[in-house]
Design a protein around this motif. Sequence first.
Motif, PDB file in Angstrom:
ATOM      1  N   ARG A 284      79.522  13.679  40.266  1.00  0.00           N
ATOM      2  CA  ARG A 284      79.207  15.009  40.792  1.00  0.00           C
ATOM      3  C   ARG A 284      78.489  14.838  42.128  1.00  0.00           C
ATOM      4  NH1 ARG A 284      74.947  18.347  41.086  1.00  0.00           N
ATOM      5  NH2 ARG A 284      75.252  20.591  40.811  1.00  0.00           N
ATOM      6  N   PHE A 285      78.942  15.551  43.139  1.00  0.00           N
ATOM      7  CA  PHE A 285      78.289  15.456  44.444  1.00  0.00           C
ATOM      8  C   PHE A 285      76.908  16.096  44.391  1.00  0.00           C
ATOM      9  CE2 PHE A 285      82.750  15.466  46.243  1.00  0.00           C
ATOM     10  CZ  PHE A 285      82.697  14.113  46.588  1.00  0.00           C
ATOM     11  N   ASP A 286      75.975  15.560  45.160  1.00  0.00           N
ATOM     12  CA  ASP A 286      74.699  16.233  45.360  1.00  0.00           C
ATOM     13  C   ASP A 286      74.378  16.196  46.852  1.00  0.00           C
ATOM     14  OD1 ASP A 286      73.788  13.693  45.923  1.00  0.00           O
ATOM     15  OD2 ASP A 286      72.591  13.491  44.113  1.00  0.00           O
ATOM     16  N   ILE A 287      73.256  16.795  47.198  1.00  0.00           N
ATOM     17  CA  ILE A 287      72.914  16.925  48.616  1.00  0.00           C
ATOM     18  C   ILE A 287      72.695  15.564  49.266  1.00  0.00           C
ATOM     19  CG2 ILE A 287      71.992  19.258  48.515  1.00  0.00           C
ATOM     20  CD1 ILE A 287      69.222  18.094  48.167  1.00  0.00           C
ATOM     21  N   PHE A 288      72.340  14.557  48.465  1.00  0.00           N
ATOM     22  CA  PHE A 288      72.108  13.241  49.045  1.00  0.00           C
ATOM     23  C   PHE A 288      73.422  12.553  49.394  1.00  0.00           C
ATOM     24  CE2 PHE A 288      68.572  14.451  46.348  1.00  0.00           C
ATOM     25  CZ  PHE A 288      67.523  14.396  47.260  1.00  0.00           C
ATOM     26  N   ALA A 289      74.485  12.882  48.649  1.00  0.00           N
ATOM     27  CA  ALA A 289      75.816  12.383  49.027  1.00  0.00           C
ATOM     28  C   ALA A 289      76.237  12.972  50.364  1.00  0.00           C
ATOM     29  CB  ALA A 289      76.833  12.752  47.940  1.00  0.00           C
ATOM     30  N   LEU A 290      75.816  14.202  50.644  1.00  0.00           N
ATOM     31  CA  LEU A 290      76.143  14.843  51.918  1.00  0.00           C
ATOM     32  C   LEU A 290      75.483  14.118  53.083  1.00  0.00           C
ATOM     33  CD1 LEU A 290      77.256  17.220  53.637  1.00  0.00           C
ATOM     34  CD2 LEU A 290      75.137  18.426  53.126  1.00  0.00           C
ATOM     35  N   THR A 291      74.184  13.884  52.979  1.00  0.00           N
ATOM     36  CA  THR A 291      73.491  13.229  54.089  1.00  0.00           C
ATOM     37  C   THR A 291      73.953  11.789  54.259  1.00  0.00           C
ATOM     38  OG1 THR A 291      71.628  12.704  52.614  1.00  0.00           O
ATOM     39  CG2 THR A 291      71.459  14.715  53.920  1.00  0.00           C
ATOM     40  N   ASP A 292      74.269  11.104  53.148  1.00  0.00           N
ATOM     41  CA  ASP A 292      74.775   9.731  53.260  1.00  0.00           C
ATOM     42  C   ASP A 292      76.110   9.697  54.001  1.00  0.00           C
ATOM     43  OD1 ASP A 292      72.596   8.700  52.016  1.00  0.00           O
ATOM     44  OD2 ASP A 292      73.585   8.236  50.116  1.00  0.00           O
ATOM     45  N   ALA A 293      76.996  10.665  53.693  1.00  0.00           N
ATOM     46  CA  ALA A 293      78.298  10.701  54.372  1.00  0.00           C
ATOM     47  C   ALA A 293      78.131  10.966  55.862  1.00  0.00           C
ATOM     48  CB  ALA A 293      79.184  11.771  53.738  1.00  0.00           C
ATOM     49  N   ALA A 294      77.194  11.843  56.209  1.00  0.00           N
ATOM     50  CA  ALA A 294      76.951  12.147  57.622  1.00  0.00           C
ATOM     51  C   ALA A 294      76.370  10.928  58.338  1.00  0.00           C
ATOM     52  CB  ALA A 294      76.016  13.345  57.747  1.00  0.00           C
ATOM     53  N   LEU A 295      75.423  10.230  57.702  1.00  0.00           N
ATOM     54  CA  LEU A 295      74.844   9.032  58.312  1.00  0.00           C
ATOM     55  C   LEU A 295      75.889   7.926  58.454  1.00  0.00           C
ATOM     56  CD1 LEU A 295      71.360   8.824  56.525  1.00  0.00           C
ATOM     57  CD2 LEU A 295      71.837   9.589  58.854  1.00  0.00           C
TER      58      LEU A 295
ATOM     59  N   ARG B 111      69.261  36.822  60.670  1.00  0.00           N
ATOM     60  CA  ARG B 111      70.412  36.714  61.569  1.00  0.00           C
ATOM     61  C   ARG B 111      71.669  36.955  60.750  1.00  0.00           C
ATOM     62  NH1 ARG B 111      69.819  33.733  66.675  1.00  0.00           N
ATOM     63  NH2 ARG B 111      72.064  33.514  66.580  1.00  0.00           N
ATOM     64  N   ARG B 112      72.713  37.426  61.401  1.00  0.00           N
ATOM     65  CA  ARG B 112      73.934  37.763  60.682  1.00  0.00           C
ATOM     66  C   ARG B 112      74.934  36.612  60.629  1.00  0.00           C
ATOM     67  NH1 ARG B 112      73.437  42.917  59.373  1.00  0.00           N
ATOM     68  NH2 ARG B 112      72.182  44.287  60.683  1.00  0.00           N
ATOM     69  N   ASP B 113      74.512  35.426  61.109  1.00  0.00           N
ATOM     70  CA  ASP B 113      75.390  34.262  61.070  1.00  0.00           C
ATOM     71  C   ASP B 113      75.620  33.812  59.625  1.00  0.00           C
ATOM     72  OD1 ASP B 113      75.330  33.279  64.142  1.00  0.00           O
ATOM     73  OD2 ASP B 113      73.354  33.993  63.540  1.00  0.00           O
ATOM     74  N   ASP B 114      76.744  33.132  59.403  1.00  0.00           N
ATOM     75  CA  ASP B 114      77.030  32.539  58.100  1.00  0.00           C
ATOM     76  C   ASP B 114      76.281  31.202  58.006  1.00  0.00           C
ATOM     77  OD1 ASP B 114      78.006  31.332  55.844  1.00  0.00           O
ATOM     78  OD2 ASP B 114      80.118  31.410  56.418  1.00  0.00           O
ATOM     79  N   PRO B 115      75.283  31.068  57.099  1.00  0.00           N
ATOM     80  CA  PRO B 115      74.515  29.815  57.034  1.00  0.00           C
ATOM     81  C   PRO B 115      75.396  28.605  56.761  1.00  0.00           C
ATOM     82  CG  PRO B 115      73.465  31.536  55.707  1.00  0.00           C
ATOM     83  CD  PRO B 115      74.802  32.067  56.125  1.00  0.00           C
ATOM     84  N   TRP B 116      76.433  28.766  55.940  1.00  0.00           N
ATOM     85  CA  TRP B 116      77.280  27.621  55.592  1.00  0.00           C
ATOM     86  C   TRP B 116      78.104  27.148  56.785  1.00  0.00           C
ATOM     87  CZ3 TRP B 116      76.582  24.782  51.390  1.00  0.00           C
ATOM     88  CH2 TRP B 116      75.887  25.346  50.316  1.00  0.00           C
ATOM     89  N   LEU B 117      78.511  28.068  57.639  1.00  0.00           N
ATOM     90  CA  LEU B 117      79.231  27.673  58.854  1.00  0.00           C
ATOM     91  C   LEU B 117      78.311  26.877  59.776  1.00  0.00           C
ATOM     92  CD1 LEU B 117      81.727  27.746  60.656  1.00  0.00           C
ATOM     93  CD2 LEU B 117      80.968  29.968  61.513  1.00  0.00           C
ATOM     94  N   LEU B 118      77.077  27.341  59.917  1.00  0.00           N
ATOM     95  CA  LEU B 118      76.121  26.628  60.759  1.00  0.00           C
ATOM     96  C   LEU B 118      75.788  25.260  60.158  1.00  0.00           C
ATOM     97  CD1 LEU B 118      73.687  29.560  61.648  1.00  0.00           C
ATOM     98  CD2 LEU B 118      75.512  28.610  63.056  1.00  0.00           C
ATOM     99  N   LEU B 119      75.664  25.188  58.836  1.00  0.00           N
ATOM    100  CA  LEU B 119      75.411  23.902  58.178  1.00  0.00           C
ATOM    101  C   LEU B 119      76.571  22.930  58.409  1.00  0.00           C
ATOM    102  CD1 LEU B 119      73.903  25.157  54.789  1.00  0.00           C
ATOM    103  CD2 LEU B 119      72.702  23.813  56.529  1.00  0.00           C
TER     104      LEU B 119
ATOM    105  N   ARG C  89      78.980  23.947  48.081  1.00  0.00           N
ATOM    106  CA  ARG C  89      79.027  25.408  48.158  1.00  0.00           C
ATOM    107  C   ARG C  89      79.775  25.985  46.960  1.00  0.00           C
ATOM    108  NH1 ARG C  89      81.111  29.121  53.295  1.00  0.00           N
ATOM    109  NH2 ARG C  89      80.371  31.099  52.451  1.00  0.00           N
ATOM    110  N   GLN C  90      80.913  25.380  46.606  1.00  0.00           N
ATOM    111  CA  GLN C  90      81.707  25.885  45.491  1.00  0.00           C
ATOM    112  C   GLN C  90      80.961  25.781  44.168  1.00  0.00           C
ATOM    113  OE1 GLN C  90      85.209  23.463  45.892  1.00  0.00           O
ATOM    114  NE2 GLN C  90      86.201  24.836  47.358  1.00  0.00           N
ATOM    115  N   GLU C  91      80.085  24.764  44.046  1.00  0.00           N
ATOM    116  CA  GLU C  91      79.339  24.587  42.810  1.00  0.00           C
ATOM    117  C   GLU C  91      78.100  25.483  42.738  1.00  0.00           C
ATOM    118  OE1 GLU C  91      78.490  20.422  42.481  1.00  0.00           O
ATOM    119  OE2 GLU C  91      80.441  19.966  41.607  1.00  0.00           O
ATOM    120  N   GLY C  92      77.899  26.303  43.774  1.00  0.00           N
ATOM    121  CA  GLY C  92      76.804  27.268  43.729  1.00  0.00           C
ATOM    122  C   GLY C  92      75.463  26.737  44.173  1.00  0.00           C
ATOM    123  N   ASN C  93      75.462  25.622  44.900  1.00  0.00           N
ATOM    124  CA  ASN C  93      74.194  25.092  45.397  1.00  0.00           C
ATOM    125  C   ASN C  93      73.604  26.027  46.448  1.00  0.00           C
ATOM    126  OD1 ASN C  93      73.753  22.074  44.390  1.00  0.00           O
ATOM    127  ND2 ASN C  93      75.942  22.387  44.668  1.00  0.00           N
ATOM    128  N   GLU C  94      72.286  26.050  46.520  1.00  0.00           N
ATOM    129  CA  GLU C  94      71.580  26.904  47.475  1.00  0.00           C
ATOM    130  C   GLU C  94      71.738  26.342  48.891  1.00  0.00           C
ATOM    131  OE1 GLU C  94      69.774  29.603  46.753  1.00  0.00           O
ATOM    132  OE2 GLU C  94      69.357  29.505  44.604  1.00  0.00           O
TER     133      GLU C  94
END
Length: 345
Positions: free
Chosen positions: A212-223, A318-326, A238-243
């Motif tokens: 299962r992916f978690d936020i640390f898998a995200l930062t590791d992939a980016a690094l 702000r009216r921006d989509d946070p997920w797009l900015l992320l 996002r699909q799994e409902g993470n904040e």
Amino acid sequence: MKLRADQLAQQLQRQPEALPVYLVTGDEPLLCGESVDAIRAHLRQLGFTEREVMHVDASFSWESLLESANALSLFAERKVIEIRLGNQKLNKASSDLLQRYLSNPAPDNALLIICDRLERNVKQSAWFKTVEQIGAVVEVWPIEPDQLVQWLGQRAASQGVQLEPEALQLLADRIEGNLLAARQELDKLALLYPGQRLSPEQVVQAVSDSSRFDIFALTDAALLADPGRAQHVLQVLRQEGNESAVVLWALTRDIRMLHRVSRALAAGQPYDPLCQKERIWGKRKQLVRNACRRLRAEQLEAMLDQAATVDLAIKGQRRDDPWLLLSQITLTLAGCQLPWQHTAH
């Protein structure tokens, strides 16, 4: 009246009628969000089925509050008017308008004001004292580091899970004070080990479960400079409902760390002691070193500026989509230069 977040539920149970105004103030996203949700649920039970949300910015007109309060519903429903104040300050004119409303609040309306932590001088203002006198002020304070283990234990117990003292400390070290991240980890543990007492080994296995992916898998992939994988992980999160706030916290934490390490390396400090200081272990040592070589200080600073924009978007300012900015921050961290980032040399 003034309440702490942990006093709110009991106080709401004792209130057979709605108060004219509620104010939730603080900088802890999870506890603020849960306090707001509790008030909304309480008001729904009392028949406040309509909800209008107002975002306060520099162009906001407080006259719209009076207009909304005086507007008759087609279905004669009781209404919650939700004012998302954020970090905006009230000048004398807006303060007078708010007090004008509070001097004669509409009986079928309840005002719910949500804002960041208020400074001492604001708490001395006339509008705040009026809210405190006729309504409820919920002040949300962060969980202090020395209280975090106890908070985690109580939260886990409320979800039917017990953690050994070492397991609680391990979890506290992992989430580093981010309560939104704590909630996600405890939700996962409650699903995997319902009604059990957990050892540190079980917690490690659960929070690092590669299925299962978690936020640390995200930062590791980016690094790792793997934008395709980073975007895939972000999409799954996002699909799994993470904040989105938890994802922002994880990205910002690593960007700030990279900025500190880059500046220290540029000043001639050796890398290994820096890793000790920044708690960079194992495979992340090489990932961080490579990222520092790849990303310039001004790029990291630009990402931190964009992270502040995401924070405003998450808070509704702000009216921006946070997920797009992320997604944009993740791509930049992974080494992509987005079209509008190209500059002439």
